[in-house]
Scaffold this motif. Sequence first.
Motif, mmCIF file in Angstrom:
data_model
loop_
_atom_site.group_PDB
_atom_site.id
_atom_site.type_symbol
_atom_site.label_atom_id
_atom_site.label_comp_id
_atom_site.label_asym_id
_atom_site.label_seq_id
_atom_site.Cartn_x
_atom_site.Cartn_y
_atom_site.Cartn_z
ATOM 1 N N ARG A 194 139.530 -23.864 -20.137
ATOM 2 C CA ARG A 194 139.942 -25.043 -19.367
ATOM 3 C C ARG A 194 138.805 -26.041 -19.243
ATOM 4 N NH1 ARG A 194 143.713 -22.902 -14.295
ATOM 5 N NH2 ARG A 194 145.279 -21.840 -15.561
ATOM 6 N N ALA A 195 137.583 -25.542 -19.043
ATOM 7 C CA ALA A 195 136.432 -26.441 -18.936
ATOM 8 C C ALA A 195 136.229 -27.207 -20.235
ATOM 9 C CB ALA A 195 135.171 -25.643 -18.583
ATOM 10 N N GLN A 196 136.355 -26.501 -21.346
ATOM 11 C CA GLN A 196 136.221 -27.154 -22.645
ATOM 12 C C GLN A 196 137.341 -28.164 -22.842
ATOM 13 O OE1 GLN A 196 136.743 -24.968 -26.530
ATOM 14 N NE2 GLN A 196 134.539 -25.255 -26.609
ATOM 15 N N GLY A 197 138.537 -27.811 -22.378
ATOM 16 C CA GLY A 197 139.652 -28.735 -22.479
ATOM 17 C C GLY A 197 139.409 -30.012 -21.695
ATOM 18 N N LYS A 198 138.774 -29.891 -20.505
ATOM 19 C CA LYS A 198 138.451 -31.073 -19.707
ATOM 20 C C LYS A 198 137.475 -31.974 -20.454
ATOM 21 C CE LYS A 198 139.222 -29.287 -15.024
ATOM 22 N NZ LYS A 198 138.594 -29.029 -13.707
ATOM 23 N N VAL A 199 136.501 -31.357 -21.094
ATOM 24 C CA VAL A 199 135.521 -32.142 -21.848
ATOM 25 C C VAL A 199 136.207 -32.895 -22.978
ATOM 26 C CG1 VAL A 199 133.476 -32.030 -23.304
ATOM 27 C CG2 VAL A 199 133.631 -30.592 -21.277
ATOM 28 N N LEU A 200 137.092 -32.208 -23.706
ATOM 29 C CA LEU A 200 137.761 -32.834 -24.840
ATOM 30 C C LEU A 200 138.742 -33.909 -24.370
ATOM 31 C CD1 LEU A 200 138.436 -29.729 -27.119
ATOM 32 C CD2 LEU A 200 136.425 -31.188 -26.979
ATOM 33 N N ARG A 201 139.446 -33.659 -23.266
ATOM 34 C CA ARG A 201 140.402 -34.651 -22.773
ATOM 35 C C ARG A 201 139.705 -35.924 -22.325
ATOM 36 N NH1 ARG A 201 143.062 -30.202 -20.369
ATOM 37 N NH2 ARG A 201 142.135 -30.651 -18.338
ATOM 38 N N SER A 202 138.439 -35.816 -21.907
ATOM 39 C CA SER A 202 137.708 -37.013 -21.512
ATOM 40 C C SER A 202 137.441 -37.915 -22.705
ATOM 41 C CB SER A 202 136.370 -36.637 -20.853
ATOM 42 O OG SER A 202 135.462 -36.127 -21.799
ATOM 43 N N LEU A 203 137.569 -37.361 -23.911
ATOM 44 C CA LEU A 203 137.342 -38.151 -25.116
ATOM 45 C C LEU A 203 138.627 -38.723 -25.694
ATOM 46 C CD1 LEU A 203 134.767 -35.895 -26.984
ATOM 47 C CD2 LEU A 203 134.329 -37.803 -25.477
ATOM 48 N N THR A 252 139.436 -42.671 -12.034
ATOM 49 C CA THR A 252 138.434 -41.607 -11.991
ATOM 50 C C THR A 252 138.778 -40.559 -13.037
ATOM 51 O OG1 THR A 252 138.084 -41.953 -9.619
ATOM 52 C CG2 THR A 252 137.328 -39.857 -10.557
ATOM 53 N N ALA A 253 137.821 -40.243 -13.895
ATOM 54 C CA ALA A 253 138.054 -39.284 -14.970
ATOM 55 C C ALA A 253 138.156 -37.874 -14.416
ATOM 56 C CB ALA A 253 136.928 -39.362 -16.002
ATOM 57 N N ASP A 254 139.060 -37.079 -14.985
ATOM 58 C CA ASP A 254 139.249 -35.706 -14.534
ATOM 59 C C ASP A 254 137.998 -34.876 -14.717
ATOM 60 O OD1 ASP A 254 141.831 -36.284 -13.866
ATOM 61 O OD2 ASP A 254 142.688 -35.561 -15.741
ATOM 62 N N SER A 255 137.271 -35.090 -15.807
ATOM 63 C CA SER A 255 136.092 -34.282 -16.112
ATOM 64 C C SER A 255 134.820 -34.841 -15.510
ATOM 65 C CB SER A 255 135.909 -34.177 -17.632
ATOM 66 O OG SER A 255 135.582 -35.445 -18.172
ATOM 67 N N GLY A 256 134.913 -36.013 -14.871
ATOM 68 C CA GLY A 256 133.716 -36.639 -14.321
ATOM 69 C C GLY A 256 133.005 -37.520 -15.315
ATOM 70 N N ASP A 257 133.426 -37.514 -16.593
ATOM 71 C CA ASP A 257 132.798 -38.337 -17.618
ATOM 72 C C ASP A 257 133.897 -39.125 -18.316
ATOM 73 O OD1 ASP A 257 130.270 -38.939 -19.208
ATOM 74 O OD2 ASP A 257 131.653 -38.352 -20.794
ATOM 75 N N ALA A 258 133.974 -40.426 -18.060
ATOM 76 C CA ALA A 258 135.057 -41.245 -18.587
ATOM 77 C C ALA A 258 134.854 -41.556 -20.054
ATOM 78 C CB ALA A 258 135.161 -42.540 -17.789
ATOM 79 N N ALA A 259 135.960 -41.816 -20.743
ATOM 80 C CA ALA A 259 135.893 -42.168 -22.159
ATOM 81 C C ALA A 259 135.351 -43.581 -22.351
ATOM 82 C CB ALA A 259 137.275 -42.044 -22.793
ATOM 83 N N ALA A 260 135.592 -44.467 -21.395
ATOM 84 C CA ALA A 260 135.107 -45.840 -21.492
ATOM 85 C C ALA A 260 134.798 -46.355 -20.090
ATOM 86 C CB ALA A 260 136.152 -46.727 -22.174
#
Length: 483
Positions: free
Chosen positions: A43-52, A246-254
Amino acid sequence: MFFTYLRRELRRRRKAALVVASGLALGIALVIVVSSVSTGMTRAQGKVLRSLYGLGTDMTVTKAAAPPGSADEGRPRFKFDAKGSGDSTSQAGDRVMVQGFQTLASSTVDQVGRQSGVAAAVGGLNLTVLKVNGQFTRGEFKQFRQEQRAKGGGGGGGGGGPQGEVQGGGASFDVNSFTVYGTDVAKQQLGPLTSSKITSGRTFRTDEGAAKVAVLDSAYAKEKKLATGGSLTVSNTKYTVIGVATADSGDAAANVYLPLAQAQTLAGAKDKITTVYVKAADSQRIAGVKSAIQKNVPGTTVTTSADLADTVSGSLSTASDLASSVGKWLSIVVLAAAFLVAGLLTSSAVSRRVREFGTLKALGWKSGRVTRQVVGEALVNGLMGGVLGIGLGLAGAYAVTAVSPTLTAKLGGGGGNGGGGFGGGFGRRTAAKAVDIALTAPVSVTTIGLAVALAVAGGLVAGGFGGWRASRLRPADALRRVE
């Protein structure tokens, strides 16, 4: 009779039953914790990928990488006009660049959407804006004195040597950058914006394709002290801020989201996009959809979420590898050892009950009934171990979630100018920095079901050992055994 005898025997052999149950519980608890941690890492990896690439996106299509050195047009350049007659001149300007410097025609979205197995396809334009401002300071020409000209060998005042030099002057510039994503407001179900939640204001309406409106990432809005209702100027164009996300992972795509048409106008890229975000009709057909697009839409690179997951490094990747390899194998070894110990202890218990089982057979008990009695006792031991193991496993998973250790994910977004990175440039942007993710260990119903199945299996294995031993006993053995 069966349950009466079962209850009496379990009470009489409480210590042996506790040892068997504890061994099984340890193995089952370890399986629950490892499975839960592995799920949390996924799930953590999924959050990182979804932020992209955004929620629901299965793959992206970008332009194939151009050969190195084949084009120079994407290099950022700034041109300032000489103006002003004072000692210093202020200059400022924005340079809007397409991330990756490679674009596709907007018609590519329709081409991709027509491929078999594609449920939805949406285009987007990824930009980087460089803001440069500062000033030039005019230098001052100072003429050499006569003795300096003589030392310089310039032939005196009438020669061709230098008569003086420019002193002082120079330039001081501040360069800031932020990212912009142009989204198709008529199709907002895919793309990076879907990985963020609107926390202030609203998102785009479908009729705002040409409107000068913007949605800001919350971190960027806080940094620039912008809020809903304010304005943002990009390349001399003012945009009204209609929402903050607000990005779900804390790191927005843009940092900034604009309608696609506005982003194209800013970059001078009419009817151009950098990325096509694709959702497959069936997750099992992703590989087939990727092959179809690569075959039927030439000059493109197709990247799936699985491809990007392979580029994740850092402590998240290391811990995930440990959980999926060492952790699972350790669970299997411990569980197998627990099953073996339970079986041996049950078999040993049967060997100590030779007189008892021999007497029962002499009284008329069939071998099958004796075997069922032993298997029943072992099965109850297994279920007790399962209950205890589930309790320990839930406690361990809760402890991991309570501590929430922070893992770092580093993303490699592909190289070159070709947009080969997943997300059409967002991958490259995040490759230079790390994303911190808090690890949790969610326990699913499937994991609990697996624990129950393992408890039953452990009881059956132990009962199988003991039942096989008990079935071979003869009534005469009771007469030869002295206890």
